[in-house]
Design a protein around this motif. Structure first.
Motif, mmCIF file in Angstrom:
data_model
loop_
_atom_site.group_PDB
_atom_site.id
_atom_site.type_symbol
_atom_site.label_atom_id
_atom_site.label_comp_id
_atom_site.label_asym_id
_atom_site.label_seq_id
_atom_site.Cartn_x
_atom_site.Cartn_y
_atom_site.Cartn_z
ATOM 1 N N ARG A 146 0.902 -1.353 0.059
ATOM 2 C CA ARG A 146 -0.062 0.036 0.030
ATOM 3 C C ARG A 146 0.771 1.350 -0.041
ATOM 4 O O ARG A 146 0.381 2.308 -0.188
ATOM 5 C CB ARG A 146 -0.937 -0.178 1.220
ATOM 6 N N TYR A 147 2.169 1.169 0.115
ATOM 7 C CA TYR A 147 2.988 2.425 0.454
ATOM 8 C C TYR A 147 4.131 2.289 -0.596
ATOM 9 O O TYR A 147 4.401 3.006 -1.648
ATOM 10 C CB TYR A 147 3.441 2.490 1.960
ATOM 11 N N ASP A 148 5.012 1.419 -0.448
ATOM 12 C CA ASP A 148 6.299 1.250 -1.029
ATOM 13 C C ASP A 148 6.050 0.837 -2.454
ATOM 14 O O ASP A 148 7.075 1.237 -3.448
ATOM 15 C CB ASP A 148 6.977 0.256 -0.495
ATOM 16 N N ASN A 149 5.169 0.024 -2.873
ATOM 17 C CA ASN A 149 5.086 -0.543 -4.452
ATOM 18 C C ASN A 149 3.860 0.003 -5.111
ATOM 19 O O ASN A 149 3.473 -0.760 -5.906
ATOM 20 C CB ASN A 149 4.953 -2.070 -4.237
ATOM 21 N N VAL A 150 3.365 1.142 -4.771
ATOM 22 C CA VAL A 150 2.113 1.752 -5.684
ATOM 23 C C VAL A 150 2.452 3.113 -6.039
ATOM 24 O O VAL A 150 3.435 3.889 -5.111
ATOM 25 C CB VAL A 150 0.891 1.775 -4.756
ATOM 26 N N PRO A 151 2.223 3.574 -7.081
ATOM 27 C CA PRO A 151 2.636 5.103 -7.552
ATOM 28 C C PRO A 151 2.003 6.055 -6.558
ATOM 29 O O PRO A 151 0.910 5.928 -5.964
ATOM 30 C CB PRO A 151 1.599 5.155 -8.647
ATOM 31 N N THR A 442 -4.528 5.855 -6.090
ATOM 32 C CA THR A 442 -3.663 5.310 -5.100
ATOM 33 C C THR A 442 -4.161 5.646 -3.862
ATOM 34 O O THR A 442 -5.114 6.092 -3.394
ATOM 35 C CB THR A 442 -2.131 5.703 -4.945
ATOM 36 N N ASP A 443 -3.403 5.130 -2.630
ATOM 37 C CA ASP A 443 -3.983 5.149 -1.336
ATOM 38 C C ASP A 443 -3.363 6.551 -0.655
ATOM 39 O O ASP A 443 -3.420 6.691 0.549
ATOM 40 C CB ASP A 443 -3.370 3.881 -0.454
ATOM 41 N N ALA A 444 -2.541 7.267 -1.354
ATOM 42 C CA ALA A 444 -2.069 8.492 -1.125
ATOM 43 C C ALA A 444 -3.002 9.328 -0.057
ATOM 44 O O ALA A 444 -2.960 9.667 1.094
ATOM 45 C CB ALA A 444 -1.298 9.215 -2.006
ATOM 46 N N ALA A 445 -4.250 9.522 -0.629
ATOM 47 C CA ALA A 445 -5.502 10.329 -0.054
ATOM 48 C C ALA A 445 -5.930 9.445 1.229
ATOM 49 O O ALA A 445 -6.201 10.046 2.046
ATOM 50 C CB ALA A 445 -6.505 10.578 -1.142
ATOM 51 N N GLU A 446 -5.986 8.163 1.015
ATOM 52 C CA GLU A 446 -6.385 7.469 2.325
ATOM 53 C C GLU A 446 -5.614 7.690 3.212
ATOM 54 O O GLU A 446 -5.682 7.759 4.588
ATOM 55 C CB GLU A 446 -6.629 5.919 1.712
ATOM 56 N N ALA A 447 -4.049 7.522 3.176
ATOM 57 C CA ALA A 447 -2.935 7.701 4.145
ATOM 58 C C ALA A 447 -3.074 9.181 4.471
ATOM 59 O O ALA A 447 -2.897 9.202 5.858
ATOM 60 C CB ALA A 447 -1.813 7.457 3.352
#
Length: 460
Positions: A146-151, A442-447
């Motif tokens: 969810r962090y290291d391997n997604v854009p 990606t999960d950036a917004a969720e993070a």
């Protein structure tokens, strides 16, 4: 049993009663007989801000360990019992708290309460090297996926590290580092549990089709005998100057589908009128397709495929205004940045129009009412206000506070805070330009919401 208090929100008819057990557990109950379901929500006053250097990620690791079995419920039993009874469940970790929640058919409420009490009272007896190793690997894998391997996956982590200086309790995010996860010992985990997973460091809310007297009797029966613990230290001071005093910047060349501009602006603490004003400012500027930034960058200039502004509310440190713009085709980031700064300067000078103010307040009001309208959402908000601000009743009056903010206050917070010298900036440059089209979500917004859901990505 300790004190009991009650209050009612005059506008929506929602009410909540407060109780405290002898061991310090705070309990909030809210009746809602619309549907035959009940939500149980338990907030522990521990998040990544309570961690120390070299042991980051323990709060999040513990959230996983809480689903690994307790004295009476071995292995995966917590999931099996809740889902077998027709319920749903999850847990999340943020900077400021760890929460666990179930939504059950009303006649299965006692089961959910017993399960939560069993792991609060007896997790240590089941915690061993095997479960520790197992969940350490799960968390490390979650980090990769969810962090290291997604854009753009590490964007939130990078911006947080820029926005909060080294040594600040919010400098690191709840996911934790691989090295620290490897370094955490079983004894570290046991000490962490003893310190933070005590009834006097928790708030339990139950919302829905409940009989308050019976519910309170069950809570007393299952939680009442769990001993309190007094070893907790207060979190380190998270206060900072109102503005960053200069722009901080990092440029990253990565395998991403499009150039991107992301920024974090330092904003007022949650729980303040100024934070509500900032929320309205960000809604006008970047909250959806009617917002100024969407109209300017996506619709008019066609330099971006997505442009949004969101608020990460924080109580123990300045909140963050999170700007996220994905560029269109080969557009250069400086062109986007100049347009963003132009729109923010115009907004600071002129403030919102009456129509924008009305639309933004309606948008936030709808979001609040949608949240309070579900038993799970209301249970979570009652816990949030109890843990972070000492008063669960504030959840029931939050809508009124947003509607009370004036256009002048919105303009003032924008002028003071939404400036180039008060932001951390992240610029993504693709290693090789990918195909045109929408960038991958990606999960950036969720993070950015500061939390990590570990069973079914149900971000609030």
């Amino acid at each position: 049993m300790g004190h009991t208090a009650t209050a009612q929100d005059a506008t929506g008819g929602l009410s909540a009663t407060e109780h405290r057990l002898a061991n310090g557990l705070r309990v909030v109950l809210s009746e809602d007989h619309l549907t035959p379901v009940a939500a149980v929500c338990l907030w522990y006053d521990v998040g990544s801000r309570h961690e120390v250097k070299g042991r980051t990620g323990l709060a999040h690791l513990f959230e996983h360990l809480m689903f690994q079995g307790s004295a009476s419920v071995p292995g995966n039993g917590h999931f099996e019992l809740v889902q077998g009874a027709g319920g749903s469940l999850n847990g999340t970790t943020s900077f400021e708290r760890t929460n666990y929640f179930e939504t059950m058919p009303a006649h299965q409420l006692e089961l959910a309460l017993w399960l939560e009490a069993d792991r609060m009272g007896s997790l240590l007896t089941a915690l061993d090297e095997e479960s520790m190793e197992n969940q350490r690997d799960v968390v490390k894998n979650e980090r990769r996926q969810r962090y290291d391997n997604v854009p753009y996956g590490t964007a939130f982590e990078r911006l947080t590290a820029l926005a909060y200086p080294e040594g600040h309790p919010y400098h690191h995010t709840p996911i934790g580092s691989m090295a620290d996860l490897d370094a955490a010992s079983l004894e570290d985990a046991r000490n962490f549990f003893r310190t933070y997973y005590a009834p006097n460091n928790a708030v339990l809310s139950v919302v829905g089709d409940i009989d308050p007297e019976l519910t309170l009797a069950w809570i007393e029966k299952y939680f009442g005998s769990i001993p309190s613990h007094d070893g907790k230290q207060p979190p380190r001071d998270g206060s900072l100057p109102e503005t960053m005093g200069g722009q901080l910047r990092e440029e990253i060349a990565e395998d991403v589908p499009a150039r991107a501009l992301m920024a974090a602006y330092r904003l007022p603490h949650d729980g303040t009128r100024e934070c509500d004003a900032a929320d309205l400012a960000l809604t006008v500027l970047g909250g959806g397709e009617s917002s100024r930034l969407h109209n300017r960058l996506v619709r008019r200039d066609q330099t971006a495929v997505a442009a949004g502004f969101g608020l990460l509310r924080l109580a123990g440190a300045p909140s963050l205004g999170w700007l996220d713009v994905k560029t269109s085709g080969g557009v250069d980031v400086p062109r986007i940045e100049a347009a963003v700064d132009e729109e923010l300067a115009r907004f600071a000078a002129e403030g919102p129009t009456a129509e924008e103010m009305e639309r933004a307040q309606a948008q936030l009001e709808r979001e609040w009412l949608d949240r309070l309208g579900t038993v799970a959402g209301r249970a979570d908000e009652l816990c949030r206000y109890a843990v972070l601000f000492g008063d669960p009743q504030l959840a029931l009056t939050a809508v009124g506070r947003v509607l009370d903010v004036t256009a002048e206050e919105v303009q003032a917070v924008a002028a003071a805070r939404l400036r180039p010298d008060n932001r951390a900036v992240l610029v993504y440059e693709p290693l090789a330009q990918g195909a045109d089209g929408d960038p991958e979500e990606t999960d950036a917004a969720e993070a950015a919401a500061g939390q990590h859901d570990d069973t079914e990505k149900a971000a609030q």
